[in-house]
Design an enzyme around this catalytic site. Sequence first.
Site, PDB file in Angstrom:
ATOM      1  N   GLU A   1      45.802   0.239  17.548  1.00 50.89           N
ATOM      2  CA  GLU A   1      45.046  -0.111  18.902  1.00 50.89           C
ATOM      3  C   GLU A   1      46.395   1.169  20.086  1.00 50.89           C
ATOM      4  O   GLU A   1      46.545   1.088  20.858  1.00 50.89           O
ATOM      5  CB  GLU A   1      45.671  -1.121  19.408  1.00 50.89           C
ATOM      6  CG  GLU A   1      44.827  -2.395  17.986  1.00 50.89           C
ATOM      7  CD  GLU A   1      45.060  -3.550  18.586  1.00 50.89           C
ATOM      8  OE1 GLU A   1      45.392  -4.225  19.864  1.00 50.89           O
ATOM      9  OE2 GLU A   1      45.059  -4.394  17.522  1.00 50.89           O
TER      10      GLU A   1
ATOM     11  N   GLU B   1      49.070 -10.853  15.215  1.00 50.49           N
ATOM     12  CA  GLU B   1      50.647 -10.855  16.027  1.00 50.49           C
ATOM     13  C   GLU B   1      50.743 -12.769  15.986  1.00 50.49           C
ATOM     14  O   GLU B   1      50.918 -13.238  17.616  1.00 50.49           O
ATOM     15  CB  GLU B   1      49.245 -10.379  17.888  1.00 50.49           C
ATOM     16  CG  GLU B   1      49.187  -9.721  17.446  1.00 50.49           C
ATOM     17  CD  GLU B   1      48.516  -9.685  19.576  1.00 50.49           C
ATOM     18  OE1 GLU B   1      48.397 -10.263  20.127  1.00 50.49           O
ATOM     19  OE2 GLU B   1      47.566  -8.355  19.330  1.00 50.49           O
TER      20      GLU B   1
END
Length: 380
Positions: free
Chosen positions: A265, A157
Site C-alpha cells: 500500500e 492489521e
Amino acid sequence: MKRKIILTTALSLIIGSHITAADNTTLKEAYAGAFKIGTAVNGQIASGRNAQGQKIAIEQFNAISPENDLKAEVLHPTKDTWNWRAADNYVEFGKNNGMFVLGHTLIWHNQSPEFFFKHDDGSDKSVEEMKEVLRSYIETVTKHFHGKVNAWDVVNEIIGDDGKYRSTVWTNSFKGDGDEIVKLAFKYASEYTPGTELYYNDFNVWRPAKRDGIARIVRMLQKEGIRIDGVGIQAHWGLNYPSREDIIAAIDTFAALGVKVMITELDIDVLPISKEGQVIGKSLNDPIYQLPEFEKFLDPYKNGLPDDVQAQLTERYRELMQIFYDRRDKIDRVTFWGVNDGMSWKNGSPVPNRTNYPLIWNRDYTAKPALKAILEIPGK
Ligand code: G3I
C-alpha cells in the site's frame, strides 16, 4: 529462489541494456522479471467512469488491489444483504486486463458490519458464535471469488506496535485470543479456496516489536501446518520515515521465514506531522485543526507542491524503489495505494480535507518526476 535471481539478473541485463524512461517504458515493463507492480483501484477506475485513471492502471500495472469494494461492510452490510456487483466488476476488470487480482480483505476490525459481533438486541455474541461468523463469512466470500482472485489478504492489521494483538472488535469478540482468529481464518481460507495465495497484511511492520510479533504468527501457522503464503508490508510512509535500515530488516525478516514479501500500500505523505510518522487511529480530526492558524501549518500546499518538496518526493520514491529492486529476489509485488493524488485517502487522513501529494500521478493525471526516476532504476 536462486533460479529467480539468475533469471532476474539475466532479464534485467537484457532489458536494462536499452531501457530509458524516454522509451515510454511502463512500470510493468521496467520491472518485468523483478516483481509484480500494482495499484489500488476504486469502482470509478474499474468501471471506466474514471477513464484517465483506468488508462494509467491498464498501461502501467499488472496487479490490482480493491481499495474498498471487497471489504465486509461493502459485501455484507447487513445479515440479509450481500452486494457483489462492485466486487465482481473489480475482478472482471483485472481478469480482462490479464492482471494479478488481490482480494482485500477478509478479517479486519475496520469496515466490518456491527452485526458480525452483536445480536439484534445489542448483546455481544459468544466466542463460539463468533467462530461460526468467521467461518461462514470466509466460506461465502472465498467460494464466491474462487478461481477469480489470485490471493487474499486473509487477516489485516491485527497486531499492534508492541507486537501483541490489538484490542479491536475482532480480538475482543474472541476474548483476546488473536491466535485463534488467525489460525481459523487461514485454515478456513486454505480449505475453501485451495490454490489462492493467502497473506497477512499490516502497516508499521518496520517497527521491530511489531515486525517480530508478525513473524511470530507466521511461525505459529507454519508450526500448525496451516498455509500462509506471504506477508504484506503496507508502505503508508512519509518523506522522513521509516529508515532504510528498518525497511530492509522487515523485508529480510519475513523472507527468512520462507514466505513471499509484498509492499502492498505504497504512498508517501509530504505534509506536516504525517511526513514524519504514521498517525493512525488517533486521527487529528478535532475541529481545532481546521482553524486558520493550524490549517496554514498543516495544509501548506493547497495551491501546488513546491519544487523542493517535489524533489524530496522524487528522491524518496527513488530510494524506496531501489531498496525493493535490490531485493527483488525476496519481493513478489510492489503495489501503490492508488493511481493519482486526487483519489488518495491521505487527503483526509490523519487530518481531514488536506491537499496531499502521495502518489506518482498528479490530480490532472500527468506523471510526476518520480515516475521517470523509478523507471530508470532497473536499467542502471
Ligand atoms: O462509500 C461510502 C459512501 O457511500 C459515503 O457517502 C461516504 C461518506 O460517509 O463514505 C463512503 O465510504 C468511505 C470509503 O472509504 C469509500 O470511499 C468511508 O467513509 C471511508 O472511511 C473509506 O476509507 C477507506 C479506508 O481504508 C477505511 O479505513 C479508504 O478509502 C482506503 O484507502 C483505506 O484503505 C486502508 C486499507 O484498506 C487497509 N490499510 C490501511 C488503508 C488506509 O486506511
